[in-house]
Motif scaffolding. Structure first.
Motif, PDB file in Angstrom:
ATOM      1  N   GLU A   4       0.832  -1.208   0.000  1.00 42.57           N
ATOM      2  CA  GLU A   4       0.000   0.000   0.000  1.00 42.57           C
ATOM      3  C   GLU A   4       0.868   1.260   0.000  1.00 42.57           C
ATOM      4  O   GLU A   4       0.615   2.203  -0.750  1.00 42.57           O
ATOM      5  N   CYS A  97      -7.852   6.774  12.956  1.00 44.40           N
ATOM      6  CA  CYS A  97      -7.376   5.385  13.037  1.00 44.40           C
ATOM      7  C   CYS A  97      -5.912   5.222  12.625  1.00 44.40           C
ATOM      8  O   CYS A  97      -5.359   4.134  12.716  1.00 44.40           O
ATOM      9  N   LYS A  99      -4.542   5.092   9.756  1.00 44.16           N
ATOM     10  CA  LYS A  99      -4.281   4.352   8.525  1.00 44.16           C
ATOM     11  C   LYS A  99      -4.065   5.325   7.377  1.00 44.16           C
ATOM     12  O   LYS A  99      -4.485   6.478   7.435  1.00 44.16           O
ATOM     13  N   CYS A 109     -11.396   9.118   5.603  1.00 43.64           N
ATOM     14  CA  CYS A 109     -10.739   7.819   5.701  1.00 43.64           C
ATOM     15  C   CYS A 109     -11.553   6.741   5.008  1.00 43.64           C
ATOM     16  O   CYS A 109     -12.758   6.623   5.226  1.00 43.64           O
ATOM     17  N   ARG A 110     -10.878   5.949   4.198  1.00 45.99           N
ATOM     18  CA  ARG A 110     -11.560   4.851   3.511  1.00 45.99           C
ATOM     19  C   ARG A 110     -11.748   3.648   4.423  1.00 45.99           C
ATOM     20  O   ARG A 110     -12.490   2.729   4.104  1.00 45.99           O
ATOM     21  N   TYR A 111     -11.100   3.632   5.559  1.00 44.95           N
ATOM     22  CA  TYR A 111     -11.201   2.503   6.479  1.00 44.95           C
ATOM     23  C   TYR A 111     -12.259   2.735   7.560  1.00 44.95           C
ATOM     24  O   TYR A 111     -13.145   1.915   7.737  1.00 44.95           O
ATOM     25  N   CYS A 112     -12.157   3.853   8.266  1.00 43.77           N
ATOM     26  CA  CYS A 112     -13.088   4.085   9.375  1.00 43.77           C
ATOM     27  C   CYS A 112     -14.179   5.106   9.030  1.00 43.77           C
ATOM     28  O   CYS A 112     -15.109   5.286   9.785  1.00 43.77           O
TER      29      CYS A 112
END
Length: 117
Positions: A4, A97, A99, A109-112
């Motif tokens: 990544e 987060c 990330k 954020c694409r994660y949280c």
């Protein structure tokens, strides 16, 4: 370094590539288009067109950078960029987060899903 981060640096800090690295990247992407295209006759015409325009090259010094495959090429470019320009590369990390965001300018954020606009 994880894939990544390698992709992030290669995609968003490519302006830090050397001339030879940029030419190798251009050569690889143009060759990919030619080999995954349509008819063979069209590819030969396009190959000549790409060669005339400098999109592909016969320069052994440039093509040698791709000898171990594209993934290894990307990894080597990213290592060199980080070693020579550590002050110009930054990671856009989510404040919630921690990330890696999708792009250096992303503000969600694409994660949280956290939004820091």
């Amino acid at each position: 370094m994880d894939q990544e981060k390698v992709d992030y640096i290669f995609n968003y800090f490519g302006k830090l590539m050397t001339d030879h690295e940029a030419r190798a990247w251009r050569h690889y992407s143009s060759e990919f288009k030619l080999t995954h295209g349509g008819k063979k006759e069209a590819n030969e015409r396009m190959r000549n067109f790409y060669l005339e325009r400098g999109l592909i090259t016969n320069d052994l010094e440039v093509t040698k950078l791709l000898d171990n495959g594209f993934d290894k090429f990307k990894e080597n470019v990213v290592k060199r960029i980080l070693n020579q320009n550590p002050d110009k590369v930054y990671f856009n990390l989510c404040p919630n987060c921690s990330k890696l965001a999708r792009t250096p300018l992303a503000r969600q954020c694409r994660y949280c899903g956290y939004d820091w606009h």
